[in-house]
Design an enzyme around this catalytic site. Structure first.
Site, PDB file in Angstrom:
ATOM      1  N   LYS A 295       0.842  -1.209   0.000  1.00 44.16           N
ATOM      2  CA  LYS A 295       0.000   0.000   0.000  1.00 44.16           C
ATOM      3  C   LYS A 295       0.869   1.248   0.000  1.00 44.16           C
ATOM      4  O   LYS A 295       2.001   1.211   0.473  1.00 44.16           O
ATOM      5  CB  LYS A 295      -0.860   0.020   1.282  1.00 44.16           C
ATOM      6  CG  LYS A 295      -1.981  -0.992   1.320  1.00 44.16           C
ATOM      7  CD  LYS A 295      -2.766  -0.867   2.622  1.00 44.16           C
ATOM      8  CE  LYS A 295      -3.901  -1.868   2.694  1.00 44.16           C
ATOM      9  NZ  LYS A 295      -4.960  -1.648   1.696  1.00 44.16           N
ATOM     10  N   ARG A 369     -10.311 -11.598   2.076  1.00 46.62           N
ATOM     11  CA  ARG A 369     -11.186 -12.653   1.538  1.00 46.62           C
ATOM     12  C   ARG A 369     -10.512 -14.019   1.590  1.00 46.62           C
ATOM     13  O   ARG A 369     -11.184 -15.045   1.690  1.00 46.62           O
ATOM     14  CB  ARG A 369     -11.622 -12.270   0.118  1.00 46.62           C
ATOM     15  CG  ARG A 369     -10.506 -12.168  -0.876  1.00 46.62           C
ATOM     16  CD  ARG A 369     -10.874 -11.331  -2.096  1.00 46.62           C
ATOM     17  NE  ARG A 369     -10.886  -9.896  -1.808  1.00 46.62           N
ATOM     18  CZ  ARG A 369     -11.237  -8.969  -2.688  1.00 46.62           C
ATOM     19  NH1 ARG A 369     -11.619  -9.308  -3.900  1.00 46.62           N
ATOM     20  NH2 ARG A 369     -11.216  -7.699  -2.340  1.00 46.62           N
TER      21      ARG A 369
HETATM   22  N1  BES Z   1      -8.055  -3.808   4.513  1.00 48.30           N
HETATM   23  C1  BES Z   1      -8.259  -3.367   3.191  1.00 48.30           C
HETATM   24  C2  BES Z   1      -9.549  -2.577   2.997  1.00 48.30           C
HETATM   25  C3  BES Z   1      -9.671  -1.262   3.747  1.00 48.30           C
HETATM   26  C4  BES Z   1      -9.399  -0.078   3.105  1.00 48.30           C
HETATM   27  C5  BES Z   1     -10.118  -1.223   5.037  1.00 48.30           C
HETATM   28  C6  BES Z   1      -9.550   1.125   3.756  1.00 48.30           C
HETATM   29  C7  BES Z   1     -10.267  -0.023   5.702  1.00 48.30           C
HETATM   30  C8  BES Z   1      -9.980   1.154   5.056  1.00 48.30           C
HETATM   31  C9  BES Z   1      -8.296  -4.565   2.250  1.00 48.30           C
HETATM   32  O1  BES Z   1      -7.513  -5.643   2.618  1.00 48.30           O
HETATM   33  C10 BES Z   1      -7.775  -4.105   0.935  1.00 48.30           C
HETATM   34  O2  BES Z   1      -6.634  -3.755   0.861  1.00 48.30           O
HETATM   35  N2  BES Z   1      -8.637  -4.105  -0.083  1.00 48.30           N
HETATM   36  C11 BES Z   1      -8.272  -3.682  -1.369  1.00 48.30           C
HETATM   37  C12 BES Z   1      -8.805  -4.658  -2.359  1.00 48.30           C
HETATM   38  C13 BES Z   1      -8.254  -4.508  -3.746  1.00 48.30           C
HETATM   39  C14 BES Z   1      -6.783  -4.864  -3.758  1.00 48.30           C
HETATM   40  C15 BES Z   1      -9.018  -5.406  -4.675  1.00 48.30           C
HETATM   41  C16 BES Z   1      -8.847  -2.289  -1.595  1.00 48.30           C
HETATM   42  O3  BES Z   1      -9.928  -2.005  -1.082  1.00 48.30           O
HETATM   43  O4  BES Z   1      -8.191  -1.489  -2.231  1.00 48.30           O
HETATM   44 MN    MN Z   2      -5.512  -5.444   1.935  1.00 47.65          MN
END
Ligand code: BES
Ligand code: MN
Ligand code: ZN
Length: 517
Positions: A295, A369
């Protein structure tokens, strides 16, 4: 109690005797009364304040305070009042909610009112709350418990790591609140109920607020194991046990971290013997760096809250066990840390889940997931639940869709979705049902495996839900995407904490309304 505030129930007579005593100089007394439209008070409140009535109505007129719900007025050193501070809390219907014949509508939100009142009283208060409602304003049987619950939750503060605690509460000593009622005994069950719920929500809040260098998966498992004291059966699976079960999807997420991986199973058997349980599954990613699909740095620290689903499940199990709910409930926590490392899983890797289905990892940041897939398979195979509900901070996309107002609800079962929506509306943790369908499901088909772990940018929350659905078979299932509500919560009357413990009261309400007796 975990919070520095004591609520004590007393009769009106006892409270009046207390109010006749002189005030302690170091702790001026606060008297709280509920007022309706145009300052209408209950009989007892009016009689306690009769010598100050003229002053109070002048003060109210000067402040344009009319007793509308959501408003309040503090009056200091009113001549004739038995307390240095008098707080008038409005419970009256404004014109917009006025019912037939000008009669006020029943007052519903004692939870929020309790929070507002606690904020007004301040830390270290010696307060008397006259729970005497003006004519025409009625309350539900659990209103006093809800009032105290709101107060406890308002007072919660996560300051564990502040070495220079300037915390007023600590200097002033505990807040002592006498809640005066006509029949205190008939409210004591609701009060202890409120206390248990407060502890449950606070447990979840603290878990969300804790940093990941402290709250590792083994440490989370240890804290969840303390529910044993309430009669919860606790089982903790380590890497080896999970490996034997074939949980390669879940284990793959944690393989770039040194912190360890755990699956915790919490079982409360308060219902009929052999009756299929209700199952809760929580995403417990104690820190989500994204892994190799790392990230950006901005706000990455918030990803210590990526275990809010597991925290809500832990809190809900606490609440259910503490009040000895007449229901069978099993809670499963998938606890991992998602880190980049030489051993970390990479985009392109293919893993076999416990269900036997294979998954192509196209983005290591879509890790929640993968954790849930094996946790869902586990609970369905091992506990044959009547229904399963998972909670997860799963997608940023749900924040784009719903912001922080609603949690996203996805389900293969209308009745379950309906129950969850109603329970949420009841206690103010709202859900919005999102669409699902075969066209979305197709988006996660993979060239190389049975499925891939993301379906691209469009409808990101929905394709994530479809991924989960591939692991639940025919079991009635609901998925709550709480990325918007589980952390970074907006401050409110009853919450001043980053982690609000969202979902604990929702699941508790669901069990109360639909799965007991
Ligand atoms: N933990 C994150 C989602 C999240 C984002 C929670 C902001 C709280 C605040 C999750 O694991 C994630 O990174 N999701 C990705 C999915 C994508 C890679 C398909 C996302 O939401 O960008
Ligand atoms: Mn994630
Ligand atoms: Zn995540």
């Amino acid at each position: 109690m975990l919070v520095n505030a004591k609520y004590e129930l007393q009769s009106f007579d006892a409270a009046e005797a207390l109010l006749r005593q002189p005030e302690d100089a170091g702790h001026p007394r606060t008297l709280v009364v509920f007022v309706g439209r145009d300052l209408a008070m209950g009989e007892r409140a009016a009689s306690v304040l009769k010598d100050a009535a003229g002053h109070l109505s002048r003060a109210a007129a000067a402040a344009k305070f009319k007793g509308k719900s959501g408003t309040s007025l503090e009056i200091l050193a009113a001549p004739g009042a038995p307390a240095s501070r008098v707080i008038l809390m409005g419970v009256g219907a404004g014109d917009e909610t006025g019912g037939e014949g000008g009669e006020a509508k029943p007052f519903e939100d004692f939870f929020a009112l309790g929070g507002q009142t606690a904020a007004k009283m301040g830390p270290g208060s010696r307060a008397v709350v006259l729970f005497d409602l003006p004519e025409g304003v009625s309350a539900a049987h659990d209103s006093v418990g809800q009032f105290a619950l709101g107060g406890w939750l308002r007072a919660y503060k996560f300051d564990h790591y502040k070495t220079k605690k300037k915390d007023e509460a600590e200097r002033e000593g505990p807040t002592e609140v006498v809640v005066a009622l006509a029949d205190p005994d008939s409210h004591s069950a609701a009060m202890s109920d409120g206390g248990h719920l407060a502890e449950a929500v606070i447990l979840a809040r603290t878990l969300v607020n804790e940093p990941a260098n402290v709250l590792t998966p083994p440490e989370f498992a240890r804290r969840a194991s303390e529910l044993m004291k309430l009669g919860v059966e606790v089982e903790v699976l380590d890497e080896k046990a999970m490996s034997e079960l074939g949980m390669r999807a879940l284990l793959g997420v944690g393989q770039g971290s040194e912190a360890g991986i755990r699956l915790v199973v919490l079982r409360w058997s308060g219902g009929a013997e052999g009756a299929a349980p209700l199952a809760f599954v929580g995403k417990g990613v104690v820190f989500d760096s994204g892994g190799i699909s790392i990230k950006p740095a901005a706000s990455m620290e918030d990803m210590k809250g990526d275990m809010a689903g597991a925290a809500a499940v832990t809190g809900a199990m606490y609440a259910i066990a503490a009040r000895k709910a007449k229901a069978n409930v099993v809670g499963v926590l998938g606890l991992v840390e998602n880190m980049p490392d030489g051993k970390a899983q990479r985009p392109g890797d293919i893993v076999k889940s416990m269900s036997g289905q294979t998954i192509e990892i196209v983005n290591t940041d879509a890790e929640g997931r993968l954790v849930l897939a094996d946790a869902l398979t586990y609970v369905i195979e091992h506990h044959k639940p009547a229904a399963v509900i998972d909670l997860a901070t799963l997608t940023g996309a749900i924040l784009v869709a719903l912001g922080q107002e609603y949690g996203g609800l996805f389900s293969n079962n209308d009745e379950l979705a309906d129950r969850l929506t109603k329970a949420g509306n009841h206690i103010g943790e709202k859900l919005w049902r999102m669409p699902m369908g075969p066209a979305y499901d197709k988006l996660i088909d993979s060239k190389f495996a049975d499925m891939k772990n993301t379906g691209g940018r469009h409808a990101g929350s929905i394709t994530a839900a479809h991924f989960l659905q591939r692991f639940v078979g025919k079991t009635p299932w609901a998925h709550l995407d709480i990325a918007g509500t589980g952390m970074g919560s907006p401050l409110s009357d009853t919450n001043q904490s980053w982690g609000a413990g969202w979902g604990v009261r929702l699941l508790d309400r669901l069990v109360r309304d639909y799965y007991e007796g």
